[in-house]
Design a protein around this motif. Structure first.
Motif, short mmCIF file in Angstrom:
data_model
loop_
_atom_site.label_atom_id
_atom_site.label_comp_id
_atom_site.label_asym_id
_atom_site.label_seq_id
_atom_site.Cartn_x
_atom_site.Cartn_y
_atom_site.Cartn_z
N ASP A 1 32.66 0.24 11.92
CA ASP A 1 33.34 -0.10 10.48
C ASP A 1 34.14 0.53 9.97
N ASN A 2 34.36 1.56 10.12
CA ASN A 2 35.76 2.25 9.51
C ASN A 2 36.71 1.16 9.13
N THR B 1 40.18 -12.31 4.86
CA THR B 1 39.88 -11.17 5.10
C THR B 1 39.08 -10.66 4.54
N GLU C 1 41.74 -4.19 6.18
CA GLU C 1 41.54 -5.14 5.49
C GLU C 1 42.10 -4.48 3.96
N ASP C 2 42.14 -2.70 3.72
CA ASP C 2 43.29 -1.96 3.21
C ASP C 2 44.48 -2.79 3.39
N GLU D 1 35.74 -8.79 5.84
CA GLU D 1 35.28 -7.08 5.97
C GLU D 1 33.29 -7.13 5.06
N ARG D 2 33.88 -8.94 4.96
CA ARG D 2 31.62 -8.38 4.37
C ARG D 2 30.82 -9.19 5.96
N ASP E 1 30.24 -5.62 7.14
CA ASP E 1 29.21 -5.36 6.46
C ASP E 1 27.70 -5.75 6.89
N SER F 1 35.68 -7.87 13.66
CA SER F 1 34.52 -8.08 12.78
C SER F 1 33.51 -9.44 13.70
N ASN G 1 37.32 -1.12 8.07
CA ASN G 1 37.51 -1.67 6.39
C ASN G 1 39.04 -1.38 6.13
N GLU G 2 40.13 -0.49 6.88
CA GLU G 2 40.65 0.08 7.08
C GLU G 2 41.73 -1.16 7.05
#
Length: 221
Positions: free
Chosen positions: A51-52, A89, A58-59, A93-94, A97, A25, A55-56
């Motif tokens: 960015d993907n 976390t 974060e999951d 993620e934000r 974004d 990030s 996101n992954e």
């Protein structure tokens, strides 16, 4: 004793996962800011495509944290470590974004003639990046004092964002040809200011983990 050692190892693994996401990030923010300031479309595209992965992560962290909460039923500081890690976390993620949003502004501005040099925009970008760097260091070192410094820096970011807005509005009144570019620059400054806000959130979560004190909305006090 063995069970406690096993759980402690899980908490260490959680922090490693958070820091891995934090590194991505932070890198995205730095690249996006550089792309925005220098009209670098290639670098902006790199941010968008990356960015993907954030996101992954974060999951993955969500699932890991929920398992710790459900299976180990932690108490006190261990519980704060997990919940605080979850809060961080979400903000990481934000941050990814916002880096993507800033990269999109860079992509657009790279197709237009450059705007005049704006020292305030550079200072805002520098401030936001410094806040994020310090917030993450505070998390790593469990440094409440440094987290407080991050919170207090947020006023500077807010003031710079307002100053940039006023400057561009004034410029657009007298020079209509820059209106479209000016609007995108204003939005870009807002993304930088939002990055500073998210860094402040990370700092607040560090205070929560270390001291058990909720600093939401009171971080600067």
């Amino acid at each position: 004793m063995e069970q406690r050692a096993h759980f402690s190892k899980k908490l260490e693994d959680l922090k490693v996962k958070v820091l891995r996401m934090a590194a991505l990030s932070e890198s995205a923010v730095h690249k996006a800011a550089k792309a925005f300031l220098e009209n670098d479309s290639d670098l902006a595209e790199e941010v968008i495509l990356g960015d993907n992965v954030i996101n992954e992560l974060e999951d993955d962290l969500d699932n890991f944290s929920l398992e710790l909460l459900a299976l180990d039923q932690p108490m006190a500081v261990d519980l704060r470590t997990i919940v605080g890690g979850q809060r961080i976390t979400v903000n990481l993620e934000r941050l990814g974004d916002e880096a993507v949003n800033l990269a999109h502004r860079a992509m657009f501005l790279s197709t237009r003639p450059p705007l005049p040099h704006n020292p305030k925009m550079e200072l805002l970008a520098s401030t936001a990046k410094k806040m994020l760097s310090n917030a993450l260091k505070a998390y790593v070192d469990e440094d409440v004092a440094l987290a407080g410094q991050v919170c207090r820096m947020d006023d500077k970011a807010d003031d710079l964002n307002i100053a940039i807005l006023r400057q561009f509005v004034s410029d657009m009144v007298t020079e209509s040809r820059i209106v479209e570019r000016g609007v995108h620059a204003i939005i870009g400054a807002r993304h930088l200011e939002r990055i500073a806000d998210l860094a402040t959130n990370v700092a607040e979560s560090t205070v929560f983990i270390v001291e058990g004190t909720s600093m939401k909305h009171n971080c600067k006090e």
